[in-house]
Design a protein around this motif. Structure first.
Motif, PDB file in Angstrom:
ATOM      1  N   VAL A  75       0.833  -1.207   0.000  1.00  0.00           N
ATOM      2  CA  VAL A  75       0.000   0.000   0.000  1.00  0.00           C
ATOM      3  C   VAL A  75       0.866   1.256   0.000  1.00  0.00           C
ATOM      4  CG1 VAL A  75      -1.901  -1.149   1.198  1.00  0.00           C
ATOM      5  CG2 VAL A  75      -0.120   0.024   2.519  1.00  0.00           C
ATOM      6  N   GLY A 108      -4.112   1.426  -2.682  1.00  0.00           N
ATOM      7  CA  GLY A 108      -3.933  -0.002  -2.441  1.00  0.00           C
ATOM      8  C   GLY A 108      -4.744  -0.456  -1.249  1.00  0.00           C
ATOM      9  N   CYS A 109      -4.767  -1.766  -1.009  1.00  0.00           N
ATOM     10  CA  CYS A 109      -5.564  -2.275   0.107  1.00  0.00           C
ATOM     11  C   CYS A 109      -4.898  -3.400   0.878  1.00  0.00           C
ATOM     12  CB  CYS A 109      -6.945  -2.723  -0.380  1.00  0.00           C
ATOM     13  SG  CYS A 109      -6.941  -4.197  -1.405  1.00  0.00           S
ATOM     14  N   GLN A 279      -4.367  -5.633  -4.796  1.00  0.00           N
ATOM     15  CA  GLN A 279      -4.410  -4.253  -4.310  1.00  0.00           C
ATOM     16  C   GLN A 279      -5.706  -3.546  -4.705  1.00  0.00           C
ATOM     17  OE1 GLN A 279      -2.556  -3.099  -2.150  1.00  0.00           O
ATOM     18  NE2 GLN A 279      -0.775  -4.441  -2.207  1.00  0.00           N
TER      19      GLN A 279
END
Length: 321
Positions: A75, A108-109, A279
């Protein structure tokens, strides 16, 4: 050694995964974003496949029980080490007693938190990855929770750690009007769909629904149905396969997916783009682009070049420090 102080749902220990166990009916598991997992490891001088903590929800907090090298990749955002602020994509050396908090990212994640030498958990079927459905691998086959203690294989090394890298999200950006573009090769049942249905698939912006997880991303968009009702026997599938169930809404199989399935296979997201799905947050829109096998190979080379650049940066740093 670290202690988990605050862990949100679905944080797990992951490496590249079980790439040779599908013939036994065992899914691959492994990091959703394998490019960032490799980058986090390279920053510490680890093997690219070393186990990291995959963090899909934030904030995430750990306390260092001993002096320890660490890095965070994936991220784009910030993290705090006690009262000091660091960007993600950074490698540093923490002192015993310090508290690290990784905040909610701007882009992002999934974050990948690496320790020197990797996270030290048992190897099961050739991998340290957590398989949640089978409840094995990682730490007792489960999600991490508050109070868990994890060891680093090698807590400290001789490298100077206070530097950062450009994230894959920026270095390998591939978006179209704020939509994530994924490159796809048509699969076995592609020709069972009319030309106009095929064209509809390629021009649709697909939304990742809340029913998505590490097993697969369920998409919402156009109605994709074959020319005639289509039934197939269960057959081997791999992460990236795009299946079309009877309801007409695609499912992209991902790292925790079962190794077989019976829904028609419309296409396959190329291996080089699977990290982009890792992401991609719930609600994000995806668009697909048809590519050839040769274009898929070139994309894989671009990913490798990104990692090679990190290796070169570290080599230069050792020369001049």
């Amino acid at each position: 050694m670290i202690e988990i102080i605050s862990s949100t749902a679905l944080c797990t220990v992951q490496d590249i995964g079980r790439l040779t166990s599908r013939r036994y009916g065992v899914g691959t598991a492994g990091a959703m974003d394998q490019v960032s997992l490799a980058a986090a490891n390279l920053m510490l001088g680890n093997a690219e496949n070393s186990a990291c903590i995959e963090i899909p929800m934030f904030p995430f907090k750990v306390r260092f029980i001993q002096d320890c090298d660490f890095s965070v990749a994936g991220v784009e955002g910030t993290m705090t080490l006690d009262n000091g602020v660091l960007p993600t994509g950074w490698a540093y050396q923490a002192k015993a007693g310090q508290l690290l908090s990784i905040q909610r990212p701007k882009a992002g994640c999934r974050a990948y938190f690496a320790l020197g030498g990797g996270i030290d958990v048992p190897v099961v079927l050739g991998s340290r990855s957590t398989q949640l459905r089978g409840e094995f691998g990682g730490l007792e086959g489960r999600m991490l929770q508050t109070g868990d203690v994890l060891n680093a294989v090698t807590a400290l090394n001789d490298r100077r750690l206070d530097f950062g890298i450009t994230s894959a999200l920026s270095a390998l950006a591939l978006e179209r009007e704020n939509q994530i573009e994924l490159r796809v090769i048509p699969a076995a049942e592609y020709d069972a769909y009319r030309a106009e249905t095929q064209a509809l698939f390629w021009r649709t912006a697909w939304k990742i629904t809340p029913q998505s997880n590490r097993y697969g991303y369920r998409l919402q968009g156009a109605d994709i149905r074959p020319e005639q009702p289509l039934e197939t026997l269960s057959h081997g599938i791999v992460p990236g396969v795009i299946q079309i169930p009877p309801g007409g809404q695609p499912i992209i199989q991902l790292r925790d997916a079962q190794p077989t399935g019976g829904y028609p296979k419309f296409g396959t997201v190329i291996e080089a783009d699977l990290w982009r799905l890792g992401q991609a947050a719930i609600g994000k829109q995806l668009v697909f682009k048809e590519v050839s096998l040769e274009q898929a190979r070139l994309a894989a080379q671009q990913n490798q070049s990104y990692l090679d650049d990190i290796k070169q940066m570290l080599a230069l740093q050792e020369i001049f420090v």
